[in-house]
Design an enzyme around this catalytic site. Structure first.
Site, PDB file in Angstrom:
ATOM      1  N   LYS A 142       0.754  -1.021   0.037  1.00 13.51           N
ATOM      2  CA  LYS A 142       0.119  -0.085   0.093  1.00 13.51           C
ATOM      3  C   LYS A 142       0.898   1.289   0.084  1.00 13.51           C
ATOM      4  CE  LYS A 142      -0.177  -0.227   5.104  1.00 13.51           C
ATOM      5  NZ  LYS A 142      -0.967  -0.954   6.172  1.00 13.51           N
TER       6      LYS A 142
ATOM      7  N   ARG B 216     -10.642  -0.783  14.411  1.00 13.14           N
ATOM      8  CA  ARG B 216     -10.262  -0.044  13.417  1.00 13.14           C
ATOM      9  C   ARG B 216     -10.970  -0.133  12.077  1.00 13.14           C
ATOM     10  NH1 ARG B 216      -4.347   0.435  10.951  1.00 13.14           N
ATOM     11  NH2 ARG B 216      -5.001  -1.707  10.162  1.00 13.14           N
TER      12      ARG B 216
ATOM     13  N   TYR C  66      16.648  29.930   9.599  1.00 12.86           N
ATOM     14  CA  TYR C  66      15.244  30.464  10.179  1.00 12.86           C
ATOM     15  C   TYR C  66      15.557  30.906  11.760  1.00 12.86           C
ATOM     16  CZ  TYR C  66      12.900  30.214   5.597  1.00 12.86           C
ATOM     17  OH  TYR C  66      12.279  30.512   4.353  1.00 12.86           O
TER      18      TYR C  66
ATOM     19  N   MET D  64      12.281  24.454   3.949  1.00 10.47           N
ATOM     20  CA  MET D  64      11.578  23.454   2.954  1.00 10.47           C
ATOM     21  C   MET D  64      12.103  22.793   2.125  1.00 10.47           C
ATOM     22  SD  MET D  64       8.236  24.661   0.420  1.00 10.47           S
ATOM     23  CE  MET D  64       7.226  25.296   1.898  1.00 10.47           C
TER      24      MET D  64
END
Ligand SMILES: *Cc1c(COP(=O)(O)O)cnc(C)c1O
Length: 347
Positions: free
Chosen positions: A33, A128, A242, A290
């Protein structure tokens, strides 16, 4: 070329599958998956099919469709989310087998896909996914008459071998499936390691194939190498990144590498992570941005063109620990910006 590179060792994935399969007298499938835990479902599935995997598991019908296109006909593909509204065409056209999770899904399947194969997922205490004992009692005779391809449940605590809940779920699963002739499956990676009582007819490892705990003997699968864009000398009392979050206390060589939280390198890792120049660890300084990370490379005589985020010295679990998470989340967060390269035969 500044894209970070992910090297995925298909031979290691195959070796990890063989190692887990060697522990099971049962058939050993593979859970792929989430794009094979972020590593690329096509190459991973083709290699595993070539290795002898005949049964795959995915989370969604759409993932099953992508997998079927990658491997063609032959292997069985089970879908954990079952038969959802809107799935009927995909399930039929791509020959996917839904694991029905509720009486409603059973009704939907018999109305819209009568005669098509299905499995049943039972809830044995995780709360679940799957039919609860009372729901199962109500539909069991009908479901069994329709000849399910598999009856499955999932363990909540299998990564803790001493946890008493493992035995409780095993007992619940045995009780709920007593007397039925359909093949049964309970164990993912953790369940395989709990021993033969948990294996039933089919096991379905995921994380262990990709080199993650609790399969601690797994071969490492992923190398992530981040290009160094530039290097500078920072003087005492100068700050980096930062928020001026890190301040040099002595003259420090700082390399800036091309990857950041957009590449799944969690901002929470700022300060707790090291990148590697071969076998030499280099501490990350300042905040992860980022697209950029700043690294103290003072210890290196020469700065190499890339520093490794994941390699044989620092696997997914070690990185996960520094971020307060688990290897699964590291892998599935890596994202699409890496250049992916596969080593080992993809058959
Ligand atoms: C994800 C999943 C697996 C695979 O689990 P691993 O811990 O990665 O081996 C197996 N079964 C179900 C139902 C799952 O959700």
């Amino acid at each position: 070329m500044s894209a970070a590179r992910l090297t995925i060792d298909l031979d290691a994935i195959a070796a990890n599958w063989r190692q887990l399969a060697g522990l099971c007298a049962a058939e050993t499938g593979a859970t792929i998956k989430a794009d094979a835990y972020g590593l690329g479902v096509g190459p991973v599935a083709r290699r595993l099919a070539g290795e002898g995997v005949r049964t795959f598991f995915v989370a969604l019908a759409e993932e099953g469709a992508a997998l079927r296109k990658a491997i063609g006909g032959g292997p069985r593909i089970f879908v954990f989310s079952g038969h959802m509204e809107g799935d009927t065409q995909l399930l039929r056209n791509l020959d996917l087998i839904p694991l029905l999770n509720s009486p409603d899904q059973l009704v939907r399947h018999t109305e819209r896909a009568r005669g098509r194969p299905f499995g049943v997922q039972l809830d044995t205490g995780m709360n679940r996914l799957g039919m609860e004992p009372a729901e199962w009692s109500a539909v069991r005779d009908m479901a069994v008459m329709l000849d399910p391809a598999l009856v499955l449940s999932h363990l909540a605590c299998a990564d803790e071998p001493a946890h008493p809940f493992n035995a409780r779920q095993l007992r619940a699963f045995s009780d709920m499936t007593a007397g039925i002739s359909a093949p049964r499956s309970l164990a993912a990676t953790g369940g395989i390691l709990l021993g033969a009582d948990y294996h039933f007819d089919l096991t379905r490892p995921g994380i262990g194939l990709y080199g993650g705990a609790p399969h601690v003997q797994a071969a490492p699968v992923v190398t992530a190498s981040l290009p160094v864009i530039q290097t500078r000398t920072v003087q005492p009392d100068e700050a980096v990144g930062y928020g001026n979050a890190w301040v040099a206390d002595k003259e420090t060589r700082v390399a800036t590498v091309a990857a950041g939280y957009a590449d799944g390198i969690h901002r929470a890792l700022s300060g707790g992570m090291r990148l590697w120049a071969g076998d030499t660890p280099c501490p990350v300084v300042g905040r992860v941005s980022m697209d950029l990370i700043t690294v103290d490379v003072t210890a290196l005589d020469t700065v190499p063109p890339v520093l490794d985020l994941l390699n044989a010295n620092q696997g997914i679990d070690m990185l996960a620990q520094a971020a307060g998470t688990i290897g699964y989340e590291i892998l599935t967060s890596l994202g699409m910006r890496y250049r992916r390269r596969y080593t080992g035969a993809s058959t």
